[in-house]
Design an enzyme around this catalytic site. Structure first.
Site, PDB file in Angstrom:
ATOM      1  N   ASP A  21      56.697  45.061  34.698  1.00  9.00           N
ATOM      2  CA  ASP A  21      55.574  45.331  33.852  1.00  9.00           C
ATOM      3  C   ASP A  21      55.998  46.086  32.382  1.00  9.00           C
ATOM      4  O   ASP A  21      56.905  46.852  32.587  1.00  9.00           O
ATOM      5  CB  ASP A  21      54.616  46.400  34.242  1.00  9.00           C
ATOM      6  CG  ASP A  21      53.235  46.692  33.930  1.00  9.00           C
ATOM      7  OD1 ASP A  21      53.166  46.825  32.552  1.00  9.00           O
ATOM      8  OD2 ASP A  21      52.135  46.581  34.550  1.00  9.00           O
TER       9      ASP A  21
ATOM     10  N   PHE B 129      49.481  39.904  38.153  1.00  3.73           N
ATOM     11  CA  PHE B 129      48.473  40.460  37.444  1.00  3.73           C
ATOM     12  C   PHE B 129      48.667  40.448  36.008  1.00  3.73           C
ATOM     13  O   PHE B 129      47.740  40.653  35.282  1.00  3.73           O
ATOM     14  CB  PHE B 129      48.233  41.974  38.289  1.00  3.73           C
ATOM     15  CG  PHE B 129      47.834  41.929  39.432  1.00  3.73           C
ATOM     16  CD1 PHE B 129      46.664  41.897  39.759  1.00  3.73           C
ATOM     17  CD2 PHE B 129      49.011  42.161  40.214  1.00  3.73           C
ATOM     18  CE1 PHE B 129      46.449  42.098  41.286  1.00  3.73           C
ATOM     19  CE2 PHE B 129      48.589  42.065  41.760  1.00  3.73           C
ATOM     20  CZ  PHE B 129      47.404  42.184  42.353  1.00  3.73           C
TER      21      PHE B 129
ATOM     22  N   THR C 238      39.837  34.779  36.831  1.00  2.33           N
ATOM     23  CA  THR C 238      38.774  35.453  36.190  1.00  2.33           C
ATOM     24  C   THR C 238      37.267  34.673  35.993  1.00  2.33           C
ATOM     25  O   THR C 238      37.451  33.335  36.076  1.00  2.33           O
ATOM     26  CB  THR C 238      38.922  35.967  34.795  1.00  2.33           C
ATOM     27  OG1 THR C 238      37.714  36.485  34.175  1.00  2.33           O
ATOM     28  CG2 THR C 238      39.505  34.825  33.923  1.00  2.33           C
TER      29      THR C 238
ATOM     30  N   TYR D 174      40.662  33.910  26.002  1.00  5.34           N
ATOM     31  CA  TYR D 174      41.105  34.716  27.321  1.00  5.34           C
ATOM     32  C   TYR D 174      40.846  33.826  28.371  1.00  5.34           C
ATOM     33  O   TYR D 174      41.760  33.397  29.137  1.00  5.34           O
ATOM     34  CB  TYR D 174      40.545  36.062  27.202  1.00  5.34           C
ATOM     35  CG  TYR D 174      40.570  36.530  28.684  1.00  5.34           C
ATOM     36  CD1 TYR D 174      41.851  37.000  29.337  1.00  5.34           C
ATOM     37  CD2 TYR D 174      39.395  36.884  29.450  1.00  5.34           C
ATOM     38  CE1 TYR D 174      41.793  37.618  30.391  1.00  5.34           C
ATOM     39  CE2 TYR D 174      39.373  37.425  30.630  1.00  5.34           C
ATOM     40  CZ  TYR D 174      40.757  37.613  31.437  1.00  5.34           C
ATOM     41  OH  TYR D 174      40.844  38.279  32.618  1.00  5.34           O
TER      42      TYR D 174
ATOM     43  N   GLY E  80      29.884  36.346  22.545  1.00  2.00           N
ATOM     44  CA  GLY E  80      30.462  35.624  23.744  1.00  2.00           C
ATOM     45  C   GLY E  80      29.974  36.138  25.262  1.00  2.00           C
ATOM     46  O   GLY E  80      30.604  35.753  26.311  1.00  2.00           O
TER      47      GLY E  80
HETATM   48  N1  LIG Z   1      39.370  44.428  35.118  1.00  4.02           N
HETATM   49  C1  LIG Z   1      38.897  43.320  35.409  1.00  4.02           C
HETATM   50  O1  LIG Z   1      37.481  43.469  35.580  1.00  4.02           O
HETATM   51  C2  LIG Z   1      39.145  41.797  35.787  1.00  4.02           C
HETATM   52  C3  LIG Z   1      38.242  40.838  35.858  1.00  4.02           C
HETATM   53  C4  LIG Z   1      38.975  39.596  35.931  1.00  4.02           C
HETATM   54  C5  LIG Z   1      40.333  39.127  35.634  1.00  4.02           C
HETATM   55  N2  LIG Z   1      41.090  40.396  35.626  1.00  4.02           N
HETATM   56  C6  LIG Z   1      42.537  39.870  35.632  1.00  4.02           C
HETATM   57  O2  LIG Z   1      43.047  40.834  36.359  1.00  4.02           O
HETATM   58  C7  LIG Z   1      44.393  41.176  35.924  1.00  4.02           C
HETATM   59  C8  LIG Z   1      44.601  42.772  35.928  1.00  4.02           C
HETATM   60  O3  LIG Z   1      43.586  43.315  34.990  1.00  4.02           O
HETATM   61  P1  LIG Z   1      43.560  44.731  34.698  1.00  4.02           P
HETATM   62  O4  LIG Z   1      42.126  45.257  34.296  1.00  4.02           O
HETATM   63  O5  LIG Z   1      44.429  45.645  35.697  1.00  4.02           O
HETATM   64  O6  LIG Z   1      44.309  44.948  33.399  1.00  4.02           O
HETATM   65  P2  LIG Z   1      45.579  46.079  32.850  1.00  4.02           P
HETATM   66  O7  LIG Z   1      45.705  45.565  31.428  1.00  4.02           O
HETATM   67  O8  LIG Z   1      45.011  47.343  33.302  1.00  4.02           O
HETATM   68  O9  LIG Z   1      46.700  45.496  33.617  1.00  4.02           O
HETATM   69  C9  LIG Z   1      47.577  44.411  33.141  1.00  4.02           C
HETATM   70  C10 LIG Z   1      49.080  44.869  33.147  1.00  4.02           C
HETATM   71  O10 LIG Z   1      49.923  43.804  32.750  1.00  4.02           O
HETATM   72  C11 LIG Z   1      51.028  44.535  32.039  1.00  4.02           C
HETATM   73  N3  LIG Z   1      51.412  43.244  30.972  1.00  4.02           N
HETATM   74  C12 LIG Z   1      50.592  42.659  30.067  1.00  4.02           C
HETATM   75  N4  LIG Z   1      51.316  41.655  29.594  1.00  4.02           N
HETATM   76  C13 LIG Z   1      52.620  41.507  30.227  1.00  4.02           C
HETATM   77  C14 LIG Z   1      53.670  40.932  30.026  1.00  4.02           C
HETATM   78  N5  LIG Z   1      53.828  39.639  29.292  1.00  4.02           N
HETATM   79  N6  LIG Z   1      54.973  41.047  30.680  1.00  4.02           N
HETATM   80  C15 LIG Z   1      54.915  42.175  31.588  1.00  4.02           C
HETATM   81  N7  LIG Z   1      53.819  42.916  32.116  1.00  4.02           N
HETATM   82  C16 LIG Z   1      52.496  42.616  31.195  1.00  4.02           C
HETATM   83  C17 LIG Z   1      50.322  45.459  31.205  1.00  4.02           C
HETATM   84  O11 LIG Z   1      51.352  46.479  30.714  1.00  4.02           O
HETATM   85  C18 LIG Z   1      49.406  46.146  32.394  1.00  4.02           C
HETATM   86  O12 LIG Z   1      50.078  46.993  33.083  1.00  4.02           O
HETATM   87  C19 LIG Z   1      44.631  40.574  34.723  1.00  4.02           C
HETATM   88  O13 LIG Z   1      45.385  39.314  34.872  1.00  4.02           O
HETATM   89  C20 LIG Z   1      43.135  40.201  34.216  1.00  4.02           C
HETATM   90  O14 LIG Z   1      43.044  39.196  33.191  1.00  4.02           O
HETATM   91  C21 LIG Z   1      40.485  41.555  35.479  1.00  4.02           C
HETATM   92  O1  LIG Z   2      30.119  49.614  26.196  1.00  3.58           O
HETATM   93  C1  LIG Z   2      29.700  48.689  26.634  1.00  3.58           C
HETATM   94  C2  LIG Z   2      30.600  47.959  27.508  1.00  3.58           C
HETATM   95  C3  LIG Z   2      29.877  46.681  28.139  1.00  3.58           C
HETATM   96  N1  LIG Z   2      28.610  46.594  27.858  1.00  3.58           N
HETATM   97  C4  LIG Z   2      28.020  45.166  28.422  1.00  3.58           C
HETATM   98  O2  LIG Z   2      28.233  45.333  29.795  1.00  3.58           O
HETATM   99  C5  LIG Z   2      28.426  44.072  30.478  1.00  3.58           C
HETATM  100  C6  LIG Z   2      29.684  44.160  31.125  1.00  3.58           C
HETATM  101  O3  LIG Z   2      30.839  44.225  30.039  1.00  3.58           O
HETATM  102  P1  LIG Z   2      32.295  44.588  30.440  1.00  3.58           P
HETATM  103  O4  LIG Z   2      32.474  45.472  31.595  1.00  3.58           O
HETATM  104  O5  LIG Z   2      33.027  44.513  29.133  1.00  3.58           O
HETATM  105  O6  LIG Z   2      32.811  43.130  31.463  1.00  3.58           O
HETATM  106  P2  LIG Z   2      32.538  41.739  31.032  1.00  3.58           P
HETATM  107  O7  LIG Z   2      32.652  41.269  29.609  1.00  3.58           O
HETATM  108  O8  LIG Z   2      31.478  41.260  31.750  1.00  3.58           O
HETATM  109  O9  LIG Z   2      34.121  41.149  31.509  1.00  3.58           O
HETATM  110  C7  LIG Z   2      34.681  41.522  32.721  1.00  3.58           C
HETATM  111  O10 LIG Z   2      34.359  40.596  33.734  1.00  3.58           O
HETATM  112  C8  LIG Z   2      34.544  39.450  33.629  1.00  3.58           C
HETATM  113  C9  LIG Z   2      34.212  38.697  34.889  1.00  3.58           C
HETATM  114  O11 LIG Z   2      32.774  38.812  34.951  1.00  3.58           O
HETATM  115  C10 LIG Z   2      36.159  39.166  33.677  1.00  3.58           C
HETATM  116  O12 LIG Z   2      36.443  37.864  33.157  1.00  3.58           O
HETATM  117  C11 LIG Z   2      36.813  39.969  32.372  1.00  3.58           C
HETATM  118  O13 LIG Z   2      38.048  40.269  32.576  1.00  3.58           O
HETATM  119  C12 LIG Z   2      36.208  41.457  32.517  1.00  3.58           C
HETATM  120  O14 LIG Z   2      36.815  42.322  31.484  1.00  3.58           O
HETATM  121  C13 LIG Z   2      28.284  42.936  29.241  1.00  3.58           C
HETATM  122  O15 LIG Z   2      27.080  42.568  29.172  1.00  3.58           O
HETATM  123  C14 LIG Z   2      28.626  43.773  27.828  1.00  3.58           C
HETATM  124  O16 LIG Z   2      27.783  43.340  26.902  1.00  3.58           O
HETATM  125  C15 LIG Z   2      27.836  47.343  27.273  1.00  3.58           C
HETATM  126  O17 LIG Z   2      26.636  47.086  27.031  1.00  3.58           O
HETATM  127  N2  LIG Z   2      28.219  48.362  26.563  1.00  3.58           N
END
Ligand SMILES: NC(=O)c1ccc[n+]([C@@H]2O[C@H](COP(=O)([O-])OP(=O)(O)OC[C@H]3O[C@@H](n4cnc5c(N)ncnc54)[C@H](O)[C@@H]3O)[C@@H](O)[C@H]2O)c1
Ligand SMILES: O=c1ccn([C@@H]2O[C@H](COP(=O)(O)OP(=O)(O)O[C@H]3O[C@H](CO)[C@@H](O)[C@H](O)[C@H]3O)[C@@H](O)[C@H]2O)c(=O)[nH]1
Length: 317
Positions: free
Chosen positions: A31, A71, A115, A139, A279
């Site tokens: 990471d 991840f 995602t 993204y 978006g």
């Molecule tokens: N959190 C969500 O709701 C959500 C939803 C859908 C998909 N995802 C996917 O799940 C994964 C994890 O998400 P998260 O919320 O834990 O994000 P996060 O930002 O907390 O974790 C991502 C990690 O990857 C590391 N990283 C980024 N680019 C890198 C690189 N080029 N080389 C090495 N390390 C790198 C960052 O330092 C970080 O620790 C991501 O791939 C994200 O797209 C997350």
């Molecule tokens: O301060 C805030 C933050 C979010 N929202 C709304 O809450 C909903 C959820 O938003 P957020 O928690 O930012 O998640 P998403 O934009 O739905 O995206 C998440 O969930 C997606 C899958 O559903 C993944 O693809 C993305 O990586 C992940 O960030 C959306 O309608 C936003 O407009 C607000 O109204 N206020």
């Protein structure tokens, strides 16, 4: 198994690492800590701080790994709209460097964090894995391209690959939770108000075609998500690329989330109603039937659990 976890210092990667260690696996985390935190890597895992492009080759060649959980990514949708080139380079570019390093080191099993953003604005809900993929952000497009690359590497190089398409991840586990800066995710932002870190939460849009006018999402507990990774690891079959959605199959509006946070925290949580965020699709709800039928995965925690666990962690800090 000996496992390489990319992005294991991030939110989801650190929680999955904790589960992998509990299951008796040995874990190396790669990471660059660009959005993650070194102190989030659970004890028992070894952290290498570097990028995938610069270090995947050396790390994979240095030991005999059985599989990779991938991840590491940049994942802020709005930022990807402003900086698409950065997202293509960081997500697709670094992933291809990882996959080629895996091929050379003969490590062919991989579980990838895809995602719901790969689907874009869905024609129907719940969304199944065979529905059209039309991402509306760079993204989502980069993640779809990585899924497609994995299908090629499965065909051509015998990879056994699983893409898990997460919907909205929330909650905390074993002292690990969301620590993004800036934070964009709804539940973390609402709880920040209850914790006194912000005066109010903005609700982005109140005129969507939903029951209360706010966006509906499918929230999944990060610990339930971690269990799915353990199952997916066992399901990587040489020469195959499988895609599974991961959600609970039930939608909650932004207002539902604010109310759940008020219930759990006892705080009034002031809100301000603002313009929609560019978006944002109005409704995103998963059908997770495929992973339930094929791998036996079942989520066990609901929205209240996610909010309560995230809140307990904030209060401990
Ligand atoms: N959190 C969500 O709701 C959500 C939803 C859908 C998909 N995802 C996917 O799940 C994964 C994890 O998400 P998260 O919320 O834990 O994000 P996060 O930002 O907390 O974790 C991502 C990690 O990857 C590391 N990283 C980024 N680019 C890198 C690189 N080029 N080389 C090495 N390390 C790198 C960052 O330092 C970080 O620790 C991501 O791939 C994200 O797209 C997350
Ligand atoms: O301060 C805030 C933050 C979010 N929202 C709304 O809450 C909903 C959820 O938003 P957020 O928690 O930012 O998640 P998403 O934009 O739905 O995206 C998440 O969930 C997606 C899958 O559903 C993944 O693809 C993305 O990586 C992940 O960030 C959306 O309608 C936003 O407009 C607000 O109204 N206020």
């Amino acid at each position: 198994m000996k496992l390489l976890v990319t992005g294991g210092a991030g939110y989801v990667g650190s929680v999955v690492t904790a589960h992998l260690l509990e299951a008796g696996h040995s874990v190396v985390v790669l990471d660059d800590c660009s959005t993650g935190h070194a102190d989030a890597v659970p004890h028992g895992a070894r952290l290498i701080v570097d990028t995938l492009r610069d270090a995947a080759e050396t790390v994979l060649a240095s030991d005999s790994f059985d599989a990779v959980l991938h991840f590491a990514a940049k994942s802020v949708t709005g930022e990807s709209v402003r900086r698409p080139g950065f997202y293509w380079e960081q997500n697709l570019g670094h992933s291809l460097a990882l996959f080629d390093a895996m091929r050379r080191a003969d490590v062919r099993r991989i579980v990838f964090s895809s995602t719901a953003a790969t689907y874009g604005d869905p024609e129907r809900t719940p969304i199944t894995e065979t529905d059209p993929t039309r991402p509306v952000s760079p993204y989502g497009a980069t993640k779809l391209a990585i899924d497609t690359a994995l299908a090629s590497y499965a065909d051509l190089h015998g990879f056994g690959a699983v893409s898990l398409r997460y919907f909205n991840v929330a909650g905390a586990y074993a002292g690990l939770g969301e620590r993004h800066d800036p934070e964009t995710h709804l539940i973390a932002n609402v709880l920040a108000v209850a914790a006194g870190h912000a005066p109010e939460v903005k609700i982005f849009g109140t005129d969507y075609p939903t029951a209360d006018g706010t966006c509906v999402r499918d929230y999944i507990h990060v610990a339930d998500l971690a269990q799915a990774h353990l199952l997916a690891l066992g399901a990587c079959a040489a020469g195959r690329h499988e895609v599974f959605n991961l959600g609970r199959g039930s939608g909650h509006s932004v207002w539902d989330v604010v109310k759940a946070c008020r219930d759990v925290t006892g705080h009034s949580i002031p809100v301000s109603l603002t313009e929609p965020r560019a978006g944002d699709p109005s409704v995103l709800v998963a059908s997770s039937r495929k992973i339930t039928d094929e791998l036996g995965w079942k989520p066990t925690r609901d929205l209240h659990d996610m909010v309560a666990d995230a809140w307990a962690l904030i209060q401990r800090a």
